[in-house]
Design an enzyme around this catalytic site. Structure first.
Site, PDB file in Angstrom:
ATOM      1  N   GLU A  45      43.849  34.639  43.530  1.00  0.00           N
ATOM      2  CA  GLU A  45      43.514  33.331  42.964  1.00  0.00           C
ATOM      3  C   GLU A  45      43.664  32.242  44.024  1.00  0.00           C
ATOM      4  O   GLU A  45      44.648  32.216  44.776  1.00  0.00           O
ATOM      5  CB  GLU A  45      44.447  33.053  41.782  1.00  0.00           C
ATOM      6  CG  GLU A  45      44.205  31.756  41.053  1.00  0.00           C
ATOM      7  CD  GLU A  45      45.128  31.592  39.851  1.00  0.00           C
ATOM      8  OE1 GLU A  45      44.949  30.617  39.108  1.00  0.00           O
ATOM      9  OE2 GLU A  45      46.026  32.443  39.649  1.00  0.00           O
ATOM     10  N   LYS A 117      38.204  29.232  35.507  1.00  0.00           N
ATOM     11  CA  LYS A 117      39.346  29.665  34.695  1.00  0.00           C
ATOM     12  C   LYS A 117      39.424  28.873  33.395  1.00  0.00           C
ATOM     13  O   LYS A 117      39.405  27.640  33.396  1.00  0.00           O
ATOM     14  CB  LYS A 117      40.626  29.485  35.505  1.00  0.00           C
ATOM     15  CG  LYS A 117      41.885  30.059  34.871  1.00  0.00           C
ATOM     16  CD  LYS A 117      43.063  29.915  35.838  1.00  0.00           C
ATOM     17  CE  LYS A 117      44.325  30.574  35.302  1.00  0.00           C
ATOM     18  NZ  LYS A 117      45.442  30.465  36.276  1.00  0.00           N
ATOM     19  N   CYS A 151      43.792  35.355  36.416  1.00  0.00           N
ATOM     20  CA  CYS A 151      45.234  35.281  36.187  1.00  0.00           C
ATOM     21  C   CYS A 151      45.611  35.173  34.712  1.00  0.00           C
ATOM     22  O   CYS A 151      45.521  36.135  33.972  1.00  0.00           O
ATOM     23  CB  CYS A 151      45.815  34.114  36.999  1.00  0.00           C
ATOM     24  SG  CYS A 151      47.621  34.120  37.129  1.00  0.00           S
TER      25      CYS A 151
END
Length: 271
Positions: A45, A117, A151
């Site tokens: 990430e 994200k 994540c």
């Protein structure tokens, strides 16, 4: 057909002083991955800039077709493999907006997919990033349907299941998982792969950046619940094969997707 091999790069530790440092590390990792027979390389990430930038993240962000993307495309083409990398994405239409993004570049340097994200973690991310709005972003590569998450997204069962229902076979999930949450790569990720019957490639950061200490433990989890490759706590490059035949056999034996009764789950979509 030979199952495609993927590589997960965990590292380097620390915040890079510039994107050129990250790109040099990426070039070296891509060379090693290609030599090991990998067709796709996944980084962590916010790999391009480092995670712990604070307010400087706005200065380091770039658009999806920015200089970092062009440099990654050159590396992908030079080594003949696809590259999926994390970076802070500046919105081309509204430069004040920054996303925590993942971009997938093909071996010929073309952009295959870009994901923002959707589930931001903690005060740091919510202060500096805008959450994305597209839950399922996919691309086809090497005979596989790839899906993209980042994540914290993977810690929610719903996005992973949404990918499975949309046909994702290999879920790419770069991460910046911190200590003491090692339970995520050790237990949660393999369980997600099992319960939604897909592969999950989970590439973490390692070492310390500012107030954050990253746990490492990157892994490739298979739909049969096994972990096909596992990194340690330091800088590492791991490789493993993604076998469509194993996925097909596992889905035939473990029929979670076909045995669902979605009419009973409508309350899950209520705010």
């Amino acid at each position: 057909m030979t199952p495609p091999r993927i590589a997960l790069y965990q590292g380097p530790a620390g915040v890079p002083s510039s994107a050129s440092d990250s790109l040099a590390a990426l070039d070296a990792a891509a060379r090693r991955a290609a030599a090991a027979g990998a067709r796709l390389l996944l980084t962590s990430e916010l790999f391009l800039t480092g995670y712990a930038l604070g307010p400087a993240v706005a200065d380091r962000a770039e658009t999806a077709d920015g200089p970092g993307a062009r440099a990654v495309a050159r590396i992908a083409a030079e080594h003949g493999l696809a590259v999926a990398y994390g970076y802070p994405e500046r919105d081309a239409d509204d430069p004040a907006v920054v996303y925590n993004a993942l971009q997938l570049i093909s071996p010929d340097g073309a952009r295959l997919a870009n994901y923002r994200k959707t589930h931001l973690f903690g005060a740091y991310e919510t202060a500096h990033f805008r959450p994305g709005t597209d839950a399922v972003v996919q691309a086809d590569f090497a005979g596989l349907r790839l899906g993209l998450l980042i994540c914290y997204d993977v810690e929610f069962p719903e996005p992973v299941r949404a990918h499975a229902l949309a046909g994702t076979e290999l879920l790419l999930a770069p991460t910046a998982l911190m200590r003491p949450y090692e339970i995520v790569p050790q237990s949660v990720v393999p369980v997600r792969a099992w319960e939604s019957q897909l592969y999950i490639a989970y590439a973490n950061r390692c070492g310390d950046e500012g107030e954050f200490s990253f746990a490492g433990l990157s892994c490739l989890a298979a739909p049969d619940g096994t972990v096909r490759a596992r990194a340690g706590h330091g800088e590492d490059l791991i490789t493993a094969d993604v076998d469509p035949a194993l996925l097909k056999a596992s889905r035939a034996e473990n029929t979670y997707l076909s045995d669902r009764r979605p009419q009973l789950y409508t309350s899950l979509a209520r705010a």
